[in-house]
Design an enzyme around this catalytic site. Structure first.
Site, PDB file in Angstrom:
ATOM      1  N   GLU A  49       0.810  -1.225   0.000  1.00  0.00           N
ATOM      2  CA  GLU A  49       0.000   0.000   0.000  1.00  0.00           C
ATOM      3  C   GLU A  49       0.838   1.268   0.000  1.00  0.00           C
ATOM      4  O   GLU A  49       0.487   2.248  -0.663  1.00  0.00           O
ATOM      5  CB  GLU A  49      -0.962  -0.005   1.183  1.00  0.00           C
ATOM      6  CG  GLU A  49      -2.157  -0.932   1.039  1.00  0.00           C
ATOM      7  CD  GLU A  49      -1.843  -2.385   1.350  1.00  0.00           C
ATOM      8  OE1 GLU A  49      -2.736  -3.242   1.193  1.00  0.00           O
ATOM      9  OE2 GLU A  49      -0.692  -2.667   1.769  1.00  0.00           O
ATOM     10  N   HIS A  73      -9.816  -5.393  11.235  1.00  0.00           N
ATOM     11  CA  HIS A  73     -10.522  -5.243   9.963  1.00  0.00           C
ATOM     12  C   HIS A  73     -11.878  -4.563  10.147  1.00  0.00           C
ATOM     13  O   HIS A  73     -12.722  -4.626   9.258  1.00  0.00           O
ATOM     14  CB  HIS A  73     -10.749  -6.616   9.305  1.00  0.00           C
ATOM     15  CG  HIS A  73      -9.508  -7.213   8.744  1.00  0.00           C
ATOM     16  ND1 HIS A  73      -9.532  -8.277   7.870  1.00  0.00           N
ATOM     17  CD2 HIS A  73      -8.203  -6.907   8.919  1.00  0.00           C
ATOM     18  CE1 HIS A  73      -8.286  -8.608   7.532  1.00  0.00           C
ATOM     19  NE2 HIS A  73      -7.464  -7.782   8.163  1.00  0.00           N
TER      20      HIS A  73
END
Length: 308
Positions: free
Chosen positions: A43, A112
């Site tokens: 990322e 998450h």
């Protein structure tokens, strides 16, 4: 992307696999591998590449499987994308969209299930969008892509299957404009994103008791449409804020401050806010149910401001 060849899309598995939730299905075949780009699981790297390409005339859309994963690349978002226009005296702007799921999506565990809207909304130079309907999502995404500044576009994994009326023709929704989704006269409920569904459930229940709720969907967290909120509060004289996020330094905290500063004399009761528990999201379904805000919490908060 059909109208503007400077737009490209990048993410892990966005091309060959059509993205984890199939949101980019068919795009590789139509636009080719130079505009629909599969990236490594890196990322920080592909976020930086996108920021650089935006400075050089492209309009990249960077997608994250969830915004939890963007934390690896957040340095590029906060320290480069958000600040480049100011640091270069306007010589460079960064027309870029960072898009992906936010908040909880079932039993996915603590790492998450985070709602990070307030993190990004705290940063000057970023715009933050959190739609709650298919119609809003399409109109706001088009505006985000065409915007000349970086936009954080946050969705819900649990809403990708939602269906709603979406016009066939071209339309956009301006950023920074809230929507009164339900008219009412007794209390204002402000929310955004997936959790606003709980407000509608609660409003239906409260209507059976003669309590009329006005529901405002922020749609854009930053810039925030303060006037729509204030206009509603001046009419109903009561405010409940519903947010799927931790309570400390949240979006609901900012809304509470704005209203008490600019509409204090109109309030007939203290403002109530409803958030998740102040703890990481649990995996246990029993604990997760208690951790999340729900319609019952909204009903209690509304009755509290109504002194019932």
């Amino acid at each position: 992307m059909r109208h503007d060849e400077s737009i490209d899309l990048m993410l892990e598995e966005v091309a060959e696999y059509n993205r984890a939730y199939k949101a980019s299905k068919g795009m590789l075949a139509e636009f080719g591998e130079k505009r629909v780009i599969d990236t490594p699981i890196a990322e920080l790297g592909f976020t930086g590449i996108a920021v650089g390409s935006a400075m050089n005339g492209c309009r990249p859309i960077v997608e994250y499987m969830t915004f939890n994963f963007c934390l690896v690349g957040i340095d590029q978002i906060i320290n480069n994308a958000a600040k480049m226009r100011q640091m270069t005296g306007g010589q460079f702007n960064v027309p870029i969209v960072f898009r992906g799921p936010t908040a909880s999506a079932g039993q996915l565990g603590a790492t998450h299930s985070q709602a990070l809207e307030n993190w990004f909304a705290n940063t000057p130079g970023l715009k933050v969008v959190v739609p709650s309907t298919p119609y809003d999502a399409k109109g706001l995404l088009k505006s985000a892509i065409r915007d000349n500044d970086p936009v954080i576009f946050m969705e819900s994994e649990q809403m990708y299957g939602d269906k709603g009326e979406v016009p066939d023709g071209e339309y956009t929704i301006p950023l920074g404009v809230a929507d009164v989704k339900r008219e009412g006269k007794d209390v204002t409920i402000v929310s955004f994103g997936k959790i606003i569904k709980e407000a509608f459930i609660a409003a239906d229940e409260l209507a059976k008791e003669g309590i009329s709720c006005e529901i405002i969907d922020l749609r854009t967290v930053r810039p925030m449409d303060k006037e729509t909120i204030l206009t509603s509060v001046r009419k109903t004289n009561r405010l409940v804020v519903l947010e799927e996020a931790w309570p400390f330094a949240s979006i609901s905290s900012e809304i509470t401050y704005i209203v008490q500063e600019q509409a204090f004399d109109f309030l007939d009761a203290p403002i109530q806010r409803i958030t998740t528990a102040d703890a990481p999201a649990p995996y246990s379904p029993v604990l997760l149910k208690d951790w999340l805000p729900n319609a019952g919490d909204v009903v209690k908060a509304v009755k509290k401001v109504m002194y019932k």
